[in-house]
Design a protein around this motif. Structure first.
Motif, short mmCIF file in Angstrom:
data_model
loop_
_atom_site.label_atom_id
_atom_site.label_comp_id
_atom_site.label_asym_id
_atom_site.label_seq_id
_atom_site.Cartn_x
_atom_site.Cartn_y
_atom_site.Cartn_z
N LEU A 173 22.52 -35.13 81.97
CA LEU A 173 22.03 -35.73 83.00
C LEU A 173 20.37 -35.87 82.65
CD1 LEU A 173 21.75 -36.84 86.05
CD2 LEU A 173 21.30 -34.33 86.69
N SER A 174 19.83 -34.85 82.22
CA SER A 174 18.48 -34.89 81.90
C SER A 174 18.13 -35.82 80.81
CB SER A 174 18.10 -33.32 81.43
OG SER A 174 18.21 -32.42 82.40
N LEU A 175 18.95 -35.93 79.60
CA LEU A 175 18.64 -36.90 78.74
C LEU A 175 18.82 -38.29 79.13
CD1 LEU A 175 20.07 -35.21 75.57
CD2 LEU A 175 17.97 -35.51 76.07
N TRP A 176 19.94 -38.49 80.09
CA TRP A 176 19.78 -40.14 80.34
C TRP A 176 18.80 -40.17 81.49
CZ3 TRP A 176 20.69 -42.06 85.33
CH2 TRP A 176 20.67 -43.22 85.56
N MET A 177 18.31 -39.36 82.45
CA MET A 177 17.14 -39.76 83.27
C MET A 177 15.96 -39.98 82.68
SD MET A 177 18.00 -37.89 86.85
CE MET A 177 17.15 -39.14 87.75
N LEU A 178 15.77 -38.73 81.61
CA LEU A 178 14.40 -38.86 80.92
C LEU A 178 14.30 -40.09 80.10
CD1 LEU A 178 12.09 -37.15 80.07
CD2 LEU A 178 13.35 -36.42 78.02
N PHE A 179 15.26 -40.92 79.41
CA PHE A 179 15.22 -42.20 78.58
C PHE A 179 15.50 -43.36 79.69
CE2 PHE A 179 16.02 -38.94 75.22
CZ PHE A 179 14.81 -39.49 74.60
N ASN A 180 15.92 -43.32 80.84
CA ASN A 180 16.32 -44.37 81.47
C ASN A 180 15.71 -44.51 82.72
OD1 ASN A 180 18.70 -45.70 79.84
ND2 ASN A 180 19.04 -43.54 79.79
N GLN A 181 15.01 -43.50 83.45
CA GLN A 181 14.41 -43.50 84.70
C GLN A 181 12.92 -43.10 84.61
OE1 GLN A 181 16.13 -44.55 87.28
NE2 GLN A 181 18.15 -44.61 86.15
N SER A 182 12.19 -43.30 85.76
CA SER A 182 10.85 -43.21 85.81
C SER A 182 10.63 -41.67 85.93
CB SER A 182 10.02 -43.82 87.18
OG SER A 182 10.81 -43.01 88.06
N ILE A 183 9.17 -41.34 85.61
CA ILE A 183 9.11 -39.64 85.58
C ILE A 183 9.27 -38.95 86.77
CG2 ILE A 183 7.21 -38.04 85.28
CD1 ILE A 183 8.29 -39.07 82.66
N GLY A 184 8.91 -39.97 87.91
CA GLY A 184 9.13 -39.37 89.20
C GLY A 184 10.30 -39.31 89.70
N MET A 185 11.20 -40.06 89.31
CA MET A 185 12.68 -39.97 89.64
C MET A 185 13.29 -38.91 88.63
SD MET A 185 15.25 -41.41 91.27
CE MET A 185 14.86 -43.37 91.72
N TYR A 186 12.94 -38.72 87.28
CA TYR A 186 13.30 -37.83 86.60
C TYR A 186 13.13 -36.10 86.93
CZ TYR A 186 13.36 -34.11 82.68
OH TYR A 186 13.55 -33.29 82.04
N LEU A 187 11.63 -36.35 87.69
CA LEU A 187 11.41 -34.89 88.17
C LEU A 187 12.15 -34.43 89.52
CD1 LEU A 187 7.42 -34.96 87.77
CD2 LEU A 187 9.11 -33.61 86.40
N TRP A 188 12.14 -35.46 90.45
CA TRP A 188 12.70 -34.88 91.55
C TRP A 188 14.32 -35.02 91.48
CZ3 TRP A 188 9.71 -31.96 93.68
CH2 TRP A 188 8.06 -32.17 93.63
N VAL A 189 14.79 -36.20 91.26
CA VAL A 189 16.32 -36.31 91.33
C VAL A 189 16.98 -35.17 90.37
CG1 VAL A 189 18.38 -37.64 90.86
CG2 VAL A 189 16.12 -38.62 91.99
N ARG A 190 16.42 -35.19 89.07
CA ARG A 190 17.17 -34.24 88.01
C ARG A 190 16.88 -32.92 88.50
NH1 ARG A 190 14.61 -30.05 85.01
NH2 ARG A 190 16.35 -29.54 83.11
N THR A 191 15.57 -32.43 88.94
CA THR A 191 15.28 -31.16 89.61
C THR A 191 16.43 -30.59 90.61
OG1 THR A 191 13.12 -31.06 88.86
CG2 THR A 191 13.72 -29.43 90.69
N GLY A 192 16.55 -31.59 91.67
CA GLY A 192 17.40 -31.21 92.62
C GLY A 192 18.80 -31.23 92.22
N ALA A 193 19.21 -31.99 91.20
CA ALA A 193 20.74 -32.12 90.84
C ALA A 193 21.03 -30.79 90.06
CB ALA A 193 21.03 -33.24 90.16
#
Length: 234
Positions: free
Chosen positions: A179-199
């Motif tokens: 999940l972290s790698l997919w979001m890191l390379f495909n989403q914005s930093i804001g999306m990565y920080l909050w969605v990834r942290t919550g998930a």
């Protein structure tokens, strides 16, 4: 004392010793939460909030500077309160500093967040490798937090439990990395920080819940088995 009385006394002493080896109390869930929640907020939620606030206001370098300041501020606060600073905390601070410096040099937030994700991957691999080696990493971590009698840990059901939980945590950590790698390379930093942290927090909480539930169930089975053996010996 007759032979039968002596044998009965020795059997009673042996049962008492077995009960002593197997009897220990697992901390209650509210106590574990009270112990873990402040550390989770300090170590996970607050750094994300500090970085993102500074990132939104001052850009990447501002976010990196704020993240480093948060870490060293925490060390300074511990010194001010008279708490010791472990070598692990010092190494963590140096690691954050190196990550921030490299990210600032490359002008890439990906570099800053990639290192801990790779660290998570290595930990997941360690959990997985411990299963076929029959040296479950989950057992080592559990005994570091809650001392357990050797006789209890040697029980077949207990060893099987820790092997299964080690496998579970390896899968949880691999899901975290994916999940972290997919979001890191495909989403914005804001999306990565909050969605990834919550998930990741939700996934970890579910795994902790399953682990605690499974351990309590394992303890009940072992206790019933010991009670049955004790009743037969009596």
């Amino acid at each position: 004392m007759t032979t039968s009385q002596s044998d009965h006394t020795e059997a009673g002493a042996q049962r008492s010793m077995d009960q002593h080896h197997h009897a220990f109390e697992l901390p209650r869930i509210p106590e574990l939460l009270r112990h873990a929640l402040p550390r989770f907020v300090e170590g996970v939620i607050a750094p994300v909030a500090v970085f993102y606030a500074a990132f939104a206001l001052m850009g990447l370098n501002g976010g990196l500077a704020a993240a480093v300041a948060w870490v060293y501020g925490g060390l300074g606060w511990r010194l001010f309160r008279g708490h010791g600073i472990s070598a692990t905390l010092v190494l963590a601070a140096l690691g954050v500093t190196a990550r921030a410096g490299l990210a600032a040099f490359t002008h890439s937030a990906v570099i800053y967040f990639l290192q801990p994700t790779l660290g998570t991957l290595l930990v997941g691999m360690a959990f997985l490798a411990s299963v076929p080696l029959r040296r479950p990493l989950a057992q080592k971590l559990a005994t570091d937090m809650v001392p357990m009698p050797e006789a209890f840990l040697a029980h077949t059901r207990v060893r099987q439990f820790f092997l299964r939980i080690s496998l579970l945590w390896s899968m949880v950590l691999f899901a975290n990395v994916t999940l972290s790698l997919w979001m890191l390379f495909n989403q914005s930093i804001g999306m990565y920080l909050w969605v990834r942290t919550g998930a990741v927090a939700a996934l970890g909480a579910a795994a902790v819940g399953v682990s605690v539930w499974g351990f309590k169930r394992c303890m009940r089975h072992v206790s019933r088995e010991r009670a049955a053996v004790g009743a037969l010996a009596a």
